[in-house]
Design an enzyme around this catalytic site. Structure first.
Site, PDB file in Angstrom:
ATOM      1  N   LYS A 124      -2.617   8.970   2.989  1.00 21.40           N
ATOM      2  CA  LYS A 124      -4.016   9.427   2.958  1.00 21.40           C
ATOM      3  C   LYS A 124      -4.096  10.945   2.946  1.00 21.40           C
ATOM      4  CE  LYS A 124      -6.408   5.530   5.115  1.00 21.40           C
ATOM      5  NZ  LYS A 124      -7.130   5.078   6.305  1.00 21.40           N
ATOM      6  N   LYS A 179      -0.554  -2.823  -2.769  1.00 23.36           N
ATOM      7  CA  LYS A 179      -1.433  -3.750  -2.052  1.00 23.36           C
ATOM      8  C   LYS A 179      -2.874  -3.618  -2.568  1.00 23.36           C
ATOM      9  CE  LYS A 179      -3.092  -0.778   1.562  1.00 23.36           C
ATOM     10  NZ  LYS A 179      -3.617  -0.579   2.856  1.00 23.36           N
ATOM     11  N   LYS A 208      -9.133  -1.486  -0.024  1.00 23.80           N
ATOM     12  CA  LYS A 208     -10.591  -1.320  -0.015  1.00 23.80           C
ATOM     13  C   LYS A 208     -11.013  -0.085  -0.800  1.00 23.80           C
ATOM     14  CE  LYS A 208     -11.040  -2.244   4.493  1.00 23.80           C
ATOM     15  NZ  LYS A 208     -11.015  -1.226   5.489  1.00 23.80           N
TER      16      LYS A 208
HETATM   17  P1  TYM Z   1      -8.288  -1.950   7.481  1.00 22.44           P
HETATM   18  O1  TYM Z   1      -9.756  -1.833   7.670  1.00 22.44           O
HETATM   19  O2  TYM Z   1      -7.631  -1.106   6.431  1.00 22.44           O
HETATM   20  O3  TYM Z   1      -7.899  -3.428   7.191  1.00 22.44           O
HETATM   21  C1  TYM Z   1      -8.418  -4.513   7.920  1.00 22.44           C
HETATM   22  C2  TYM Z   1      -7.395  -5.625   8.017  1.00 22.44           C
HETATM   23  O4  TYM Z   1      -7.071  -6.138   6.720  1.00 22.44           O
HETATM   24  C3  TYM Z   1      -5.657  -6.105   6.520  1.00 22.44           C
HETATM   25  N1  TYM Z   1      -5.392  -5.839   5.092  1.00 22.44           N
HETATM   26  C4  TYM Z   1      -4.672  -6.631   4.312  1.00 22.44           C
HETATM   27  N2  TYM Z   1      -4.017  -7.781   4.562  1.00 22.44           N
HETATM   28  C5  TYM Z   1      -3.375  -8.359   3.525  1.00 22.44           C
HETATM   29  N3  TYM Z   1      -3.345  -7.831   2.263  1.00 22.44           N
HETATM   30  C6  TYM Z   1      -3.987  -6.674   1.979  1.00 22.44           C
HETATM   31  N4  TYM Z   1      -3.962  -6.171   0.744  1.00 22.44           N
HETATM   32  C7  TYM Z   1      -4.679  -6.019   3.030  1.00 22.44           C
HETATM   33  N5  TYM Z   1      -5.410  -4.877   3.102  1.00 22.44           N
HETATM   34  C8  TYM Z   1      -5.833  -4.784   4.372  1.00 22.44           C
HETATM   35  C9  TYM Z   1      -5.183  -4.969   7.408  1.00 22.44           C
HETATM   36  O5  TYM Z   1      -3.800  -5.077   7.697  1.00 22.44           O
HETATM   37  C10 TYM Z   1      -6.059  -5.134   8.616  1.00 22.44           C
HETATM   38  O6  TYM Z   1      -5.544  -6.121   9.485  1.00 22.44           O
HETATM   39  N6  TYM Z   1      -6.667   0.809  11.211  1.00 22.44           N
HETATM   40  C11 TYM Z   1      -7.221  -0.477  10.904  1.00 22.44           C
HETATM   41  C12 TYM Z   1      -8.478  -0.808  11.696  1.00 22.44           C
HETATM   42  C13 TYM Z   1      -8.278  -0.784  13.175  1.00 22.44           C
HETATM   43  C14 TYM Z   1      -7.583  -1.746  13.939  1.00 22.44           C
HETATM   44  C15 TYM Z   1      -7.722  -1.318  15.292  1.00 22.44           C
HETATM   45  C16 TYM Z   1      -6.851  -2.875  13.605  1.00 22.44           C
HETATM   46  C17 TYM Z   1      -8.793   0.129  14.044  1.00 22.44           C
HETATM   47  N7  TYM Z   1      -8.460  -0.194  15.308  1.00 22.44           N
HETATM   48  C18 TYM Z   1      -7.110  -2.033  16.323  1.00 22.44           C
HETATM   49  C19 TYM Z   1      -6.255  -3.577  14.654  1.00 22.44           C
HETATM   50  C20 TYM Z   1      -6.389  -3.153  15.981  1.00 22.44           C
HETATM   51  C21 TYM Z   1      -7.603  -0.492   9.438  1.00 22.44           C
HETATM   52  O7  TYM Z   1      -7.979   0.500   8.880  1.00 22.44           O
HETATM   53  O8  TYM Z   1      -7.561  -1.703   8.865  1.00 22.44           O
END
Ligand code: TYM
Length: 340
Positions: A118, A199, A202
């Site tokens: 990022k 991957k 979003k």
């Molecule tokens: P984020 O918002 O990027 O993603 C949310 C969840 O979706 C999963 N994910 C995927 N799984 C499979 N294939 C993909 N292509 C894919 N893209 C995203 C991510 O692994 C995630 O589980 N930092 C975190 C948010 C967060 C968080 C937390 C998560 C903040 N505090 C505490 C767990 C615990 C994030 O940006 O995820």
């Protein structure tokens, strides 16, 4: 290690609203949350404080926060069984993050692959972006979470939360439960349909052909899947050969939306071409997402109800996070602000 009292398993996870939610978020994360919500004590957060590590339009951020709440509910999270809340509604997250900052070496943060990716895209890197995983550690540790169900890309951040918990416990005595990342057996890394080497993300979901979003219309889903990148071969089988990543990705999506066994899926597609594979995958996604799309359309209309549920969730989250942060403040030696 940790201080697990005699209680139900605690589960914490969250999503950042930096773009449109796609089937990777659903298959990698939310589906796992829905599966555990009956037997565990769950906290599912909308991480708006993480979202502003990349500049956001304030009006849009407020709207997106409600949209994400409606999507959580539409995907099957039940506010009676799970605590669904907005991160900024619980001040303990910011307070705990600051204290954890003071036990976390910068070198640990600079090694994070998401930070590297990022920050490369930014002209000037904000401190919040580097600090992002410490806030994530605070999210998780405040609730004495045992398990953190996430997709593969978040495993490193959860492992960092473990390191931070262990370091804090070593310095100040047993305080935090050391959490485990939990990845689904299948679907932990759903790949981009237009680029199976990467991957589904979003931040790229607006690019035509990249992702299927949770509220996409059936025709849009058919168009996206039809143009999915595959390979020049013909074989339709599960496998991890790099050149078959596109086909394997489509098969995993099919597996997860239909719940069928892998052998039955391979038998179903035996002798068929990629056009048939894409047609069936698209229909499986459409059927799988139909109830989500329908529920979402109803839920997003009622802002007052969404706000009421989020206020309820925030009160429940505060009841756990506030005493925990007081314990943390006491451990580091802060004077109590209470009288007497
Ligand atoms: P984020 O918002 O990027 O993603 C949310 C969840 O979706 C999963 N994910 C995927 N799984 C499979 N294939 C993909 N292509 C894919 N893209 C995203 C991510 O692994 C995630 O589980 N930092 C975190 C948010 C967060 C968080 C937390 C998560 C903040 N505090 C505490 C767990 C615990 C994030 O940006 O995820």
């Amino acid at each position: 290690m940790g201080i697990k009292a005699d209680r139900r398993l605690r589960v914490f996870s969250g999503i950042q609203f930096s773009g449109t939610l796609h089937i990777g978020n659903y298959l990698g994360a939310i589906r796992q949350w829905v599966a555990v919500q009956v037997e565990c004590e769950n906290y599912f957060c909308i991480v708006d404080m993480h979202a502003i590590t990349i500049p956001q339009d304030p009006v849009l951020l407020r709207r997106k926060t409600r949209e994400l709440a409606a999507l959580y509910l539409a995907c099957g999270l039940d506010p009676l069984q799970s605590t669904i809340f907005v991160q900024s509604h619980v001040r303990a997250h910011a307070e705990c993050c600051w204290i954890l900052n003071c036990v976390t070496p910068v070198g640990w943060l600079e090694r994070m692959t998401q930070y590297k990716a990022k920050s490369q895209a930014q002209e000037s890197v904000l401190a919040g972006l580097l600090d992002y995983p410490v806030l994530q550690a605070a999210d998780i540790l405040l609730y004495d979470s045992d398990q953190v169900p996430v997709g593969e890309d978040q495993k490193q951040h959860v492992e960092l939360a473990r390191d931070i918990a262990q370091r804090f416990n070593r310095i100040y005595g047993e305080t935090f439960v050391v959490p485990e990342p939990v990845l689904p057996k299948s679907g932990a890394r759903i790949r981009a349909l237009n680029d199976p080497e990467h991957k589904m993300a979003k931040s790229q979901a607006h690019i035509a052909g990249h992702a299927v979003c949770l509220v996409d219309e059936p025709d849009a889903i058919r168009r996206t899947v039809r143009r999915a990148v595959t390979d020049t071969g013909r074989e339709i089988a599960f496998g991890d050969a790099p050149e078959k990543a596109g086909v394997n990705n489509l098969l995993e999506i099919y597996e997860l939306f239909t719940g069928q066994e892998r052998a039955a899926i391979e038998a179903h597609f035996a002798g068929q071409g990629y056009a048939a594979l894409k047609r069936d995958v698209a229909e499986a996604i459409i059927e799988g997402l139909r109830p989500i799309r329908e529920r979402y359309a109803r839920l997003i209309e009622d802002h007052a109800e969404l706000d009421r549920l989020l206020a309820l969730g925030a009160a429940r989250a505060r009841a756990v996070a506030e005493p925990k942060v007081e314990e943390v403040k006491h451990k580091v030696g802060f004077l109590s602000g209470d009288e007497g």
